[in-house]
Design a protein around this motif. Structure first.
Motif, PDB file in Angstrom:
ATOM      1  N   ILE A 288     -11.400  -4.593  -4.372  1.00 24.99           N
ATOM      2  CA  ILE A 288     -10.205  -5.405  -4.619  1.00 24.99           C
ATOM      3  C   ILE A 288      -9.486  -5.482  -3.278  1.00 24.99           C
ATOM      4  O   ILE A 288      -9.151  -4.456  -2.692  1.00 24.99           O
ATOM      5  CB  ILE A 288      -9.277  -4.788  -5.685  1.00 24.99           C
ATOM      6  CG1 ILE A 288     -10.022  -4.593  -7.002  1.00 24.99           C
ATOM      7  CG2 ILE A 288      -8.061  -5.689  -5.897  1.00 24.99           C
ATOM      8  CD1 ILE A 288      -9.174  -3.969  -8.115  1.00 24.99           C
TER       9      ILE A 288
ATOM     10  N   LEU B  54       8.283 -12.266  -3.049  1.00 27.16           N
ATOM     11  CA  LEU B  54       7.667 -13.030  -1.976  1.00 27.16           C
ATOM     12  C   LEU B  54       7.660 -14.507  -2.382  1.00 27.16           C
ATOM     13  O   LEU B  54       6.898 -14.919  -3.254  1.00 27.16           O
ATOM     14  CB  LEU B  54       6.243 -12.525  -1.734  1.00 27.16           C
ATOM     15  CG  LEU B  54       6.158 -11.064  -1.272  1.00 27.16           C
ATOM     16  CD1 LEU B  54       4.746 -10.519  -1.402  1.00 27.16           C
ATOM     17  CD2 LEU B  54       6.642 -10.934   0.164  1.00 27.16           C
TER      18      LEU B  54
ATOM     19  N   SER C 210       2.750  -0.506  -2.401  1.00 26.06           N
ATOM     20  CA  SER C 210       1.773  -1.522  -2.062  1.00 26.06           C
ATOM     21  C   SER C 210       2.379  -2.872  -2.387  1.00 26.06           C
ATOM     22  O   SER C 210       2.938  -3.053  -3.469  1.00 26.06           O
ATOM     23  CB  SER C 210       0.494  -1.301  -2.875  1.00 26.06           C
ATOM     24  OG  SER C 210      -0.472  -2.254  -2.498  1.00 26.06           O
ATOM     25  N   HIS C 211       2.276  -3.826  -1.458  1.00 30.12           N
ATOM     26  CA  HIS C 211       2.881  -5.139  -1.728  1.00 30.12           C
ATOM     27  C   HIS C 211       2.122  -5.873  -2.825  1.00 30.12           C
ATOM     28  O   HIS C 211       2.620  -6.798  -3.428  1.00 30.12           O
ATOM     29  CB  HIS C 211       2.943  -5.978  -0.444  1.00 30.12           C
ATOM     30  CG  HIS C 211       1.603  -6.471   0.020  1.00 30.12           C
ATOM     31  ND1 HIS C 211       0.752  -5.705   0.774  1.00 30.12           N
ATOM     32  CD2 HIS C 211       0.967  -7.639  -0.208  1.00 30.12           C
ATOM     33  CE1 HIS C 211      -0.357  -6.398   1.011  1.00 30.12           C
ATOM     34  NE2 HIS C 211      -0.261  -7.556   0.423  1.00 30.12           N
ATOM     35  N   GLN C 212       0.876  -5.446  -3.055  1.00 29.13           N
ATOM     36  CA  GLN C 212       0.077  -6.029  -4.133  1.00 29.13           C
ATOM     37  C   GLN C 212      -0.338  -4.890  -5.046  1.00 29.13           C
ATOM     38  O   GLN C 212      -0.773  -3.849  -4.569  1.00 29.13           O
ATOM     39  CB  GLN C 212      -1.166  -6.714  -3.553  1.00 29.13           C
ATOM     40  CG  GLN C 212      -2.172  -7.195  -4.592  1.00 29.13           C
ATOM     41  CD  GLN C 212      -3.403  -7.837  -3.954  1.00 29.13           C
ATOM     42  OE1 GLN C 212      -3.315  -8.516  -2.936  1.00 29.13           O
ATOM     43  NE2 GLN C 212      -4.551  -7.615  -4.540  1.00 29.13           N
TER      44      GLN C 212
ATOM     45  N   TYR D 246      -7.078  -0.408  -1.899  1.00 30.05           N
ATOM     46  CA  TYR D 246      -7.260  -1.716  -1.263  1.00 30.05           C
ATOM     47  C   TYR D 246      -8.028  -1.633   0.053  1.00 30.05           C
ATOM     48  O   TYR D 246      -8.323  -2.643   0.661  1.00 30.05           O
ATOM     49  CB  TYR D 246      -5.897  -2.389  -1.085  1.00 30.05           C
ATOM     50  CG  TYR D 246      -5.298  -2.682  -2.430  1.00 30.05           C
ATOM     51  CD1 TYR D 246      -5.700  -3.813  -3.144  1.00 30.05           C
ATOM     52  CD2 TYR D 246      -4.415  -1.798  -3.046  1.00 30.05           C
ATOM     53  CE1 TYR D 246      -5.221  -4.075  -4.404  1.00 30.05           C
ATOM     54  CE2 TYR D 246      -3.926  -2.048  -4.322  1.00 30.05           C
ATOM     55  CZ  TYR D 246      -4.336  -3.181  -4.989  1.00 30.05           C
ATOM     56  OH  TYR D 246      -3.869  -3.432  -6.248  1.00 30.05           O
TER      57      TYR D 246
ATOM     58  N   TYR E  75       3.056  -8.879  -7.135  1.00 29.01           N
ATOM     59  CA  TYR E  75       3.406  -8.727  -5.717  1.00 29.01           C
ATOM     60  C   TYR E  75       4.891  -8.416  -5.550  1.00 29.01           C
ATOM     61  O   TYR E  75       5.722  -8.985  -6.242  1.00 29.01           O
ATOM     62  CB  TYR E  75       3.078 -10.027  -4.968  1.00 29.01           C
ATOM     63  CG  TYR E  75       1.636 -10.449  -5.120  1.00 29.01           C
ATOM     64  CD1 TYR E  75       0.688 -10.088  -4.173  1.00 29.01           C
ATOM     65  CD2 TYR E  75       1.217 -11.173  -6.231  1.00 29.01           C
ATOM     66  CE1 TYR E  75      -0.646 -10.454  -4.311  1.00 29.01           C
ATOM     67  CE2 TYR E  75      -0.117 -11.543  -6.386  1.00 29.01           C
ATOM     68  CZ  TYR E  75      -1.035 -11.180  -5.419  1.00 29.01           C
ATOM     69  OH  TYR E  75      -2.350 -11.546  -5.572  1.00 29.01           O
ATOM     70  N   ARG E  76       5.204  -7.538  -4.628  1.00 32.40           N
ATOM     71  CA  ARG E  76       6.604  -7.262  -4.289  1.00 32.40           C
ATOM     72  C   ARG E  76       6.739  -7.170  -2.777  1.00 32.40           C
ATOM     73  O   ARG E  76       5.788  -6.800  -2.085  1.00 32.40           O
ATOM     74  CB  ARG E  76       7.064  -5.932  -4.897  1.00 32.40           C
ATOM     75  CG  ARG E  76       6.832  -5.791  -6.396  1.00 32.40           C
ATOM     76  CD  ARG E  76       8.069  -6.039  -7.226  1.00 32.40           C
ATOM     77  NE  ARG E  76       7.725  -6.136  -8.639  1.00 32.40           N
ATOM     78  CZ  ARG E  76       7.950  -5.183  -9.552  1.00 32.40           C
ATOM     79  NH1 ARG E  76       8.525  -4.067  -9.187  1.00 32.40           N
ATOM     80  NH2 ARG E  76       7.620  -5.356 -10.821  1.00 32.40           N
ATOM     81  N   ARG E  77       7.952  -7.450  -2.312  1.00 31.67           N
ATOM     82  CA  ARG E  77       8.193  -7.341  -0.870  1.00 31.67           C
ATOM     83  C   ARG E  77       8.376  -5.874  -0.515  1.00 31.67           C
ATOM     84  O   ARG E  77       9.486  -5.347  -0.494  1.00 31.67           O
ATOM     85  CB  ARG E  77       9.428  -8.158  -0.483  1.00 31.67           C
ATOM     86  CG  ARG E  77       9.723  -8.158   1.007  1.00 31.67           C
ATOM     87  CD  ARG E  77      10.869  -9.091   1.342  1.00 31.67           C
ATOM     88  NE  ARG E  77      10.473 -10.491   1.302  1.00 31.67           N
ATOM     89  CZ  ARG E  77       9.788 -11.101   2.271  1.00 31.67           C
ATOM     90  NH1 ARG E  77       9.443 -10.454   3.349  1.00 31.67           N
ATOM     91  NH2 ARG E  77       9.453 -12.352   2.146  1.00 31.67           N
ATOM     92  N   ASP E  78       7.272  -5.189  -0.291  1.00 29.31           N
ATOM     93  CA  ASP E  78       7.290  -3.766   0.044  1.00 29.31           C
ATOM     94  C   ASP E  78       6.393  -3.557   1.252  1.00 29.31           C
ATOM     95  O   ASP E  78       5.368  -4.208   1.370  1.00 29.31           O
ATOM     96  CB  ASP E  78       6.702  -2.936  -1.117  1.00 29.31           C
ATOM     97  CG  ASP E  78       7.784  -2.390  -2.028  1.00 29.31           C
ATOM     98  OD1 ASP E  78       8.873  -2.078  -1.519  1.00 29.31           O
ATOM     99  OD2 ASP E  78       7.520  -2.281  -3.240  1.00 29.31           O
ATOM    100  N   ASP E  79       6.795  -2.649   2.126  1.00 31.13           N
ATOM    101  CA  ASP E  79       5.889  -2.274   3.210  1.00 31.13           C
ATOM    102  C   ASP E  79       4.900  -1.270   2.651  1.00 31.13           C
ATOM    103  O   ASP E  79       5.273  -0.343   1.951  1.00 31.13           O
ATOM    104  CB  ASP E  79       6.671  -1.666   4.372  1.00 31.13           C
ATOM    105  CG  ASP E  79       7.503  -2.724   5.084  1.00 31.13           C
ATOM    106  OD1 ASP E  79       7.039  -3.885   5.144  1.00 31.13           O
ATOM    107  OD2 ASP E  79       8.613  -2.408   5.552  1.00 31.13           O
ATOM    108  N   ASP E  80       3.636  -1.481   2.965  1.00 28.96           N
ATOM    109  CA  ASP E  80       2.605  -0.596   2.420  1.00 28.96           C
ATOM    110  C   ASP E  80       2.721   0.796   3.024  1.00 28.96           C
ATOM    111  O   ASP E  80       2.810   0.953   4.236  1.00 28.96           O
ATOM    112  CB  ASP E  80       1.209  -1.166   2.743  1.00 28.96           C
ATOM    113  CG  ASP E  80       0.981  -2.503   2.061  1.00 28.96           C
ATOM    114  OD1 ASP E  80       1.659  -2.769   1.048  1.00 28.96           O
ATOM    115  OD2 ASP E  80       0.127  -3.279   2.521  1.00 28.96           O
TER     116      ASP E  80
ATOM    117  N   LEU F 277       5.508 -11.352   4.852  1.00 26.60           N
ATOM    118  CA  LEU F 277       5.697  -9.903   4.932  1.00 26.60           C
ATOM    119  C   LEU F 277       5.445  -9.430   6.343  1.00 26.60           C
ATOM    120  O   LEU F 277       6.135  -8.571   6.872  1.00 26.60           O
ATOM    121  CB  LEU F 277       4.671  -9.223   4.033  1.00 26.60           C
ATOM    122  CG  LEU F 277       5.091  -8.740   2.666  1.00 26.60           C
ATOM    123  CD1 LEU F 277       3.871  -8.240   1.931  1.00 26.60           C
ATOM    124  CD2 LEU F 277       6.128  -7.645   2.769  1.00 26.60           C
TER     125      LEU F 277
ATOM    126  N   ARG G  76      -3.000   3.230  -0.833  1.00 25.12           N
ATOM    127  CA  ARG G  76      -3.741   2.293   0.027  1.00 25.12           C
ATOM    128  C   ARG G  76      -5.254   2.423  -0.128  1.00 25.12           C
ATOM    129  O   ARG G  76      -5.994   1.492   0.173  1.00 25.12           O
ATOM    130  CB  ARG G  76      -3.337   2.499   1.494  1.00 25.12           C
ATOM    131  CG  ARG G  76      -1.936   1.980   1.782  1.00 25.12           C
ATOM    132  CD  ARG G  76      -1.453   2.427   3.135  1.00 25.12           C
ATOM    133  NE  ARG G  76      -1.268   3.871   3.176  1.00 25.12           N
ATOM    134  CZ  ARG G  76      -0.543   4.484   4.104  1.00 25.12           C
ATOM    135  NH1 ARG G  76       0.046   3.798   5.044  1.00 25.12           N
ATOM    136  NH2 ARG G  76      -0.410   5.796   4.082  1.00 25.12           N
TER     137      ARG G  76
END
Lengths: 344, 786
Positions: B510, A161, A209-211, A333, A199-204, B537, A330
């Motif tokens: 978090i 990202l 998880s993007h984070q 978060y 962080y990665r460019r991923d759809d949750d 995103l 998920r």
């Protein structure tokens, strides 16, 4: 007058009256009546002078003993009333011991941070320091210094990202290792772990998880070996998943380590026999590791002819999911209190 | 990479190795195996001939067929519209199991007996994308009735799927996999040598390049091509490799690519306007239609293959539509070339066009295979497309064939691995890998073969030794580096925040750092432009938060919506800026705090969250905190304060504005935000000991009438200023307004506690102090005793 008889009569009368006494006040009245200044017994002494001398001692003794007896009866009654009053007071304080207490339940540290703290403590115990760093990183620190030049195919492994051309959200905590090595100036041994958000460019979804949270470790010294890495990984695996666990190293590829391995731990659910959780393999992949690539050492100011090192990285969510059988990443978060409060 | 085991067997014997064994060995010594499966998960399939077909009397869509299966003539009901008399078909007999576990039994369909099933390829488990056939699969007329159908179709194969890491480009070819398997099992490798016979006619082409991004280009011309389906075995192997068979020419180029790792491309010769190939870089904005019929807009640097005039292929990525091989193609220009990996990666990722060919080029192909692959394909085309090959290869090849000689010592190997391998053991590894080397007294000079572009340094060689010897054989030791491990004081401070707030009943959350851009400043004290992603995103994950309160507020709303009564949270987050990321503590409180259920619970209000902050003040050894009323957007205008320690602003606390809260179906949410670095900077680093007073303290109460809007804190400050050290504590214990006090006034009852440290404090000693205080309060605040 037969004094003794009269006193006995008074005693009987007192006993009868005391039977009706319910309060301290009543008792006081009765006491005045039988032992007060105007009480009959108080008048007896006045008769003493009229008695012959030889009768005086017996009379006096009888009156005094009589007074004591009456007084004793009253004091007994007083004690009885006092006890009853306390009983009554305590009875009124009766509680239903089965009723709920106020809710003083402690909150708790988030399960992910708790696992981070456990791993930190384990490594602090082995002489490691804990290093943190920025989440907004430069492309140079996150990739280039780690042997991932622009257009490198391995960048696909960590779709990132970007904020500007040169700034991005770090895809791993490895830049903290680079920063630490640069800080140490290529001179002294490094023995650190680096926890933090990445962080990665991923759809949750349930498994992405993007984070997420990661802990990476780095040891650089003149005689750090791959066997040291293997022993260290075994220590972590057992601390996290139980003393009976074994690990397995498989060849893999990360641009910043060479050789690189992926590390599996024997499945805690089936003890390595094979089950649904480990997809019948008996092993579960938990982390990536390897010997630090010379390029990375050189970029960070360490002479690879003198120093060598190992590095590893573990995803905290994955550890938590395996340890507790959590089915959806998920949850971590969403912070549904019905989830968070299960991990005190 | 999907590896057909029957194909692999051509190069290395797999005798005595089951597919599962192979998979687990490769996982431990080479690459992770994602999957092992039979190409067709079906059994008892034989070839039958449809003797006659009649309509089912009770069902329009069904046909009743009589099928000769060699042994028997069976009546089978078939639902496919394309079934016809005389066809050779695949028959699943009763007792057969088809893909997905479907059992075939003797059955009755609408009153008609059916003794098996005539199969489509999909029913065998071959995905539709590989055949595009809707009905039953019709075999060639020559198919032998009664024989095993899978064997006939070459579909009785097992596939091992490798999960390739980006470095092992060599494993994107069957040859490469064969090298690795041969090394791991120490078996002999046998690779075929292409033999081609050329016609008399010369290859007239000239091949040129204007760019260094195409280091080599080899081309041959083929004539008299007969376009037809490929042989069954070739089609089956392509399907196993995950590629759809098209026709013999396309299939052969794909087959050789999978075999050697060298992508090839065939152009229809008649569509080229000259006898020339010119490789050049595209001009900015130039357009080109690729064979997927998409018009591509190119950028400077993209590699174009041209016929000297017009582009014919996007080099290394995809061919052009205009020059595509068709059913009417007679002559071919066959290309085998190499391209700059970085440029291929740039072009294909920009155009989102990942092809089998671009995947290989961007990881690097073996330049020694370029000519080999061209000839291999020509040999196949001669055999399976009846092509004649013109005399001569036209090419340029600018690859610098510098040998990669890598020095390494046995000592270094053992020093890095922590092993104690001997010279012989290391030699054995290199022998099995087919790496040439020289060795003298434990010093090796190893030549990295061109097929292994990943072998560049001594560390790569150590990896080869490590994996072939098996890492799991290494001892388990711990680093000998002696060092003192510790949390830094700041890290300990953060842990204390966590443990204190947990003990107070708050749960740590978090939340995501990336949020909707529009809401980033909603709950911050100081607004500023957030850091944004260049390519967000999603709308929900666009910009970085400036306070953990953004996420915490939503967590309150989430839990409230799920009927959680008491929601008390904290998070250690950050105020994300490009050049600094100061850590911020967020606290959110909603609903009964320490609820007493059947007893009366004090309502949660401003003072609940203030109490939590004050508890932190004590736990973290902060100085006395000051609260100054303030206004912040989206907070209650009369229940919000900045929190200070002396001149240092630590953060703020307050109630969320009811109108804002209402948008999220909330009411009465209390928030606090504290800057952790500032808390740390004002905190006393360690406890300070003071002797415990030996004598009892004296307390005095004062009831004062003051203006209604005078903050109690101001009053107490005056008290403290006046009395200084003598006063040990002062606090308000009652606040009262009413008619008896007067309009615009309030009564504050304060308690002053005087502590005697040295001697017994006499009541008379305090009287003078009280007089001074009353005087000062009158002067400063117009306060009068009630």
């Amino acid at each position: 007058m037969d004094i003794q008889k009269r006193i006995d009569e008074l005693e009987t009368a007192l006993k009868k009256e005391l039977e009706n006494v319910k309060t301290m006040n009543d008792l006081q009245n009765v006491k005045s009546k039988f032992l007060g200044k105007k009480a009959e017994i108080s008048g007896f002494m006045k008769h003493m002078k009229d008695l012959p001398n030889e009768e005086k001692p017996a009379f006096g003794k009888a009156v005094n003993e009589g007074k004591q007896r009456l007084s004793g009866l009253i004091e007994n009654k007083r004690e009885e009333l006092r006890k009853a009053a306390i009983e009554e007071k305590l009875r009124k304080e009766t509680v239903d011991v089965t009723l709920d207490a106020p809710d003083y339940a402690p909150g708790g540290v988030h399960i992910l941070n708790r696992i981070v703290e456990e791993i930190e403590d384990l490594f602090v115990g082995m002489g490691y320091k804990i290093k943190e760093g920025p989440e907004i990183e430069t492309d140079e620190m996150n990739f280039e210094k780690l042997n991932l030049p622009k257009d490198h195919p391995a960048r696909d492994m960590q779709d990132s990202l970007y904020i500007t051309k040169e700034l991005l959200l770090r895809t791993h905590t490895s830049p903290v290792q680079v920063r630490t090595m640069l800080e140490y100036g290529g001179k002294k041994p490094v023995k650190i772990i680096c926890p933090g958000k990445v962080y990665r460019r991923d759809d949750d979804d349930a498994t992405h998880s993007h984070q997420f949270l990661q802990i990476e470790g780095l040891v650089v010294d003149k005689q750090t070996t791959m066997s040291d890495l293997k022993g260290t990984l075994l220590t972590i695996a057992r601390a996290m998943f139980g003393e009976k666990r074994e690990i397995r190293l498989r060849p893999s590829y990360f641009p910043f380590t060479e050789p690189s391995v992926e590390v599996d731990v024997t499945c805690a659910n089936c003890e390595g026999i094979g089950c649904g959780i480990c997809k019948q393999t008996g092993y579960i992949e938990i982390l990536g590791a390897g010997m630090v690539n010379d390029f990375v050492l050189r970029q960070s100011g360490y002479d690879p002819d003198v120093y060598q090192g190992f590095a590893f990285g573990v995803g905290i969510e994955r550890v938590a999911m395996l340890k507790y059988g959590i089915e959806d990443i998920r949850h971590f978060y969403t912070n549904d209190l019905r989830f968070n409060t299960q991990f005190k | 990479m999907k590896v057909s085991l029957s194909w692999l067997q051509e190069y290395v014997s797999l005798e005595g190795i089951t597919p599962d064994e192979l998979a687990s060995t490769l996982t431990l010594r080479s690459q992770e195996i994602e999957n092992v499966y039979n190409l067709v998960e079906a059994d008892t399939l034989i070839i039958g001939e449809v003797l006659d077909v009649s309509k089912h009397e009770k069902a329009d869509k069904l046909s009743v067929c009589r099928v000769d299966t060699g042994k028997d003539k069976l009546q089978i009901v078939c639902g496919a519209p394309n079934v016809a008399k005389g066809q050779k078909v695949v028959v699943a007999l009763p007792g057969a199991t088809l893909a997905g576990g479907l059992r075939i039994e003797k059955t009755t369909l609408r009153g008609v007996e059916s003794n098996g099933m005539i199969c489509s390829l999909s029913e065998l488990g071959i995905e539709y994308k590989y055949h595009h056939e809707d009905g039953i699969h019709v075999l060639a007329d020559t198919a032998p009735v009664g024989e095993d159908a899978l064997e006939y179709l070459s579909l009785n194969d097992t596939v091992v799927e490798l999960d390739l890491t980006p470095n092992r480009s060599d494993l994107l070819s069957m040859h490469g996999v064969a090298y690795d398997v041969a090394a791991i099992y120490d078996r002999k490798l046998k690779l075929p040598m292409p033999e081609i016979i050329t016609a008399n006619q010369d290859n007239p082409f000239t091949i040129e390049t204007d760019t260094e991004k195409c280091p080599s280009y080899y081309a041959r011309i083929l004539d008299n091509v007969t376009i037809a389906p490929s042989p069954r075995w070739l089609q089956a192997r392509l399907i196993a490799a995950g590629i759809r068979p098209i026709n013999n020419v396309v299939d052969i180029t794909n087959y050789v690519m999978i075999e050697t790792g060298q992508p090839l491309h065939a152009f229809d010769l008649e569509t080229l306007t000259s006898e020339k190939v010119l490789v050049r870089e595209a001009k900015q904005g130039e357009t080109f239609v690729t064979l997927d019929e998409e018009k591509r807009t190119l950028e400077e640097g993209d590699i174009l293959i041209t016929d000297g005039q017009k582009p014919i292929a996007l080099g290394g990525v995809m061919g052009g539509l205009d020059t595509e091989v068709s059913d009417s193609t007679v002559s071919l220009l066959l290309e085998s070339a190499t391209f700059d990996p970085r440029q291929i990666r740039r072009t294909s990722s920009r155009l989102d066009l990942r092809s089998e060919s671009s995947i290989r080029f961007e990881r690097g192909v073996d330049p020694e295979k370029t000519r080999y692959a061209l000839d291999r394909a020509c040999a196949f085309l001669a055999t399976y497309a009846k092509a004649s090959i013109r005399n001569g290869v036209r090419y340029f090849d600018n690859h610098k064939r510098k040998k990669r000689i890598i020095p390494i010592t046995l000592d270094k190997v053992n020093k890095v691995l922590g092993s104690s391998y001997s010279v012989n053991e290391v030699q054995n590894v290199f022998d099995r890998l087919d790496f040439s080397y020289e060795e003298k007294e434990g010093r090796f000079l190893v030549e990295a073969p061109s097929r292994r572009v990943d072998i560049q340094t001594y560390q790569d060689l150590i990896e080869e030794i490590g994996r072939l010897k098996d890492y799991n054989e290494l001892p388990d030791t711990l680093p000998s580096t002696v060092s003192v491990g510790a949390l830094s004081p700041y890290q300990q401070f953060k842990r204390k925040i966590r443990s204190t707030l947990s003990a107070l009943g708050l749960s740590e959350a978090i939340t995501y750092a990336l949020r909707e851009k529009e809401r980033i400043n909603d709950l911050t004290r100081e607004n500023e432009s957030p850091v944004e992603l260049s390519k967000p995103l999603s709308k929900a994950h666009h910009a970085l938060v400036l306070t953990p309160l953004t996420g915490l507020f939503d967590v309150v709303a989430y839990n409230k919506a799920r009927k959680q009564e008491s929601v008390h949270l904290f998070e250690i987050g950050k105020r994300y800026r490009k050049n600094e990321e100061p850590e911020r503590l967020g606290i959110a409180m909603h609903g009964p705090y320490h609820p007493r259920h059947w007893q009366k619970t004090p309502p949660t209000d401003f003072f609940t969250v203030k109490g939590v902050v004050e508890a932190l003040q004590k736990a973290l050894r902060l100085p006395e905190l000051d609260y100054e009323k303030t206004t912040i957007d989206n907070y209650h205008p009369h229940q919000t304060a900045v929190v200070k320690a002396g001149d240092t602003t630590l953060g703020h606390i307050g109630k969320v504005h009811p109108e804002y809260a209402e948008q999220y179906d909330l009411e009465d949410v209390y928030l606090a935000e504290l800057a952790i670095d500032k808390l740390y900077s004002v905190a006393e680093k360690d406890a300070t000991y003071r002797t415990v007073a030996k004598y009892p303290h004296i307390s005095r109460d004062l009831a004062l009438v003051v203006d209604a809007d005078l903050p109690a804190g101001e009053l107490l400050k005056t008290v403290e200023r006046t009395l200084g050290e003598r006063l040990s504590e002062s606090r308000v214990f009652d606040v009262f307004t009413g008619k008896t006090i007067g309009e615009g006034k309030k009564s504050l009852a304060i308690r002053l506690i005087f502590e005697a440290r040295e001697e017994t404090l006499q009541s008379s000693d305090v009287d003078a102090d009280i007089e001074r205080v009353v005087e000062a309060l009158k002067d400063t605040h117009d306060a009068r005793l009630r």
